[in-house]
Scaffold this active site. Structure first.
Site, short mmCIF file in Angstrom:
data_model
loop_
_atom_site.label_atom_id
_atom_site.label_comp_id
_atom_site.label_asym_id
_atom_site.label_seq_id
_atom_site.Cartn_x
_atom_site.Cartn_y
_atom_site.Cartn_z
N SER A 1 123.96 45.49 -3.06
CA SER A 1 124.46 44.40 -2.68
C SER A 1 123.68 43.62 -1.39
CB SER A 1 126.04 44.94 -2.23
OG SER A 1 125.74 45.71 -0.96
N ASP B 1 122.40 48.24 5.85
CA ASP B 1 121.62 47.77 4.45
C ASP B 1 121.02 46.36 4.59
OD1 ASP B 1 122.91 49.90 3.75
OD2 ASP B 1 124.51 48.81 2.26
#
Ligand code: ADP
Ligand code: MG
Length: 388
Positions: A137, A184
């Site tokens: 993602s 992330d």
């Protein structure tokens, strides 16, 4: 055996430019690239203002983009047939659906941050397995951000990198609706080749940690048990952490110590908080041990971390527990589940000469127990996002 090669960036970008030309009938003006990541230690600590130690994978997502003069946006993926089309103004919360929220949401968030973006046609190709705890993602978000910043004529200097991190976090949390922390996107953009990234979410500072991996391979195994960060499990963990901090009267669990955590009334909330506090305490020692080639410390702290995620935080599953146990039995120095959990991947530090044996042992165990066939990859510490 299923083994995932990262592919060559120049080749993937060239193929993507071809696919873009075919789909849109015009040439791509820029191709952005952003890596997936594997986290070595520090799970669910980012949104508790703790420490994490991820590294960028050689496996990345690529986004080809061309500007449009009419303020419209089209997004398409080689991994998903559904496309989204709308105006720049419609790209924010409540606009796109499904996977397109991650991509279109980035354009919305960059504009919210004051970047003057043109409309754009976008086509992405992701080489990070989707939903495997390896952050496809953020790779998607950051590759799109890098590509459209190039369309806007912005260089990817330190200020622009920070802008990309923050915009991609907003796209994921506010447009896609996944209540994740910032690990992330941070590593996807700020990672350096050959190093892991030690990030402190209390100060938002990060620094590269050069790992002494002589004779060792970082082996990642995707169990193929797919997690969904937008269903309840992740949000429930986050809510428990917030409840724990509120009960202790601290702004976040970074300010809590184990002694006070053990006095939390609710048994489940107490275990959740115990994981966060003990896990944060493991990050710096693991970073030091990996930098110094201290295998005993890595083995011990990886084992404690996995047990903490399994028993206290309850984010593991049978497949992850099996991958970790078998890796260690077959010769890994240390192994643990990695990523948000509820499925996803394990990471093992394996002597080079044992890598084949570890992969085969995991495959055999999975077959015997009727699990899906796992996929393996080597996590060579790679550079963060950029243009190809
Ligand atoms: P992870 O980040 O660990 O892979 P997430 O659940 O956070 O797992 O993100 C996975 C989701 O991201 C997919 O379900 C999909 O919606 C989206 N996604 C990621 N990469 C792509 C891609 N290349 N094409 C389409 N959608 C993608
Ligand atoms: Mg993700």
């Amino acid at each position: 055996m299923t083994y995932l090669e990262p592919g060559r960036p120049d080749q993937i970008a060239a193929d993507l430019r071809g696919a873009f030309q075919q789909r849109y009938g015009a040439a791509a003006a820029a191709v952005g690239r952003a890596p997936g990541r594997v986290n070595l230690i520090g799970e669910h600590t980012d949104y508790n203002r703790g420490l994490v130690l991820p590294l960028a994978l050689p496996h990345a997502t690529y986004a080809a983009a061309a500007p449009r003069t009419d303020g419209r946006v089209r997004v398409a993926s080689l991994q998903d047939d559904s496309v989204w089309e709308g105006t720049l103004d419609e790209a924010g919360p409540g606009g796109p659906r499904g996977w397109a929220t991650y991509a279109a949401g980035v354009l919305w968030a960059l504009r919210e941050a004051g970047v003057d973006l043109p409309g754009a046609d976008l086509l992405v190709d992701g080489r990070v397995p989707l939903g495997a705890g390896l952050s496809s993602s953020a790779a998607l978000e950051c590759s799109v951000a890098v590509a459209v910043l190039a369309l806007a004529g912005r260089d990817l200097d330190a200020g622009a990198r920070r802008l990309v991190v923050d915009a991609c976090i907003r796209a994921e949390t506010e447009v896609a609706g996944a209540p994740t922390g910032g690990m992330d996107q941070t590593v996807a953009v700020l990672a350096e080749e050959g190093a892991a990234l030690l990030v402190d979410f209390d100060t938002d500072e990060s620094r590269p940690v050069h790992l002494d991996l002589a004779g060792l391979t970082l082996l990642v195994t995707d169990t193929r048990v797919s997690h969904e960060l937008i269903d309840g499990g992740y949000a429930a963990r986050r809510a428990d952490c917030e409840a724990a901090a509120a009960e202790l009267g601290v702004p976040s669990l970074r300010q809590a110590d184990l002694e006070s955590v053990e006095r939390i009334g609710d048994e489940r909330v107490r275990r959740r908080a115990r994981h966060i506090v003990t896990e944060t305490d493991r990050v710096q020692p693991v970073a030091d041990a990996l930098a110094a080639g201290d295998r005993d410390t890595v083995e011990r702290l990886f084992a404690l971390s996995h047990a903490s995620m399994r028993d206290d935080f309850e984010i593991s599953c049978d497949e992850l527990d099996a991958a970790v146990a078998v890796a260690v039995e077959a010769g890994a120095v240390g192994a643990r589940m990695t990523g948000g959990g509820f499925g996803g991947s394990s990471v093992a530090i394996v002597p080079d000469e044992r890598v084949e044996a570890v992969m085969r042992a995991i495959d055999t165990e999975f077959a015997l127990r009727g699990f899906a066939t796992p996929a393996h990859l080597r996590a060579e510490p790679s550079a963060g996002a950029g243009l190809v």
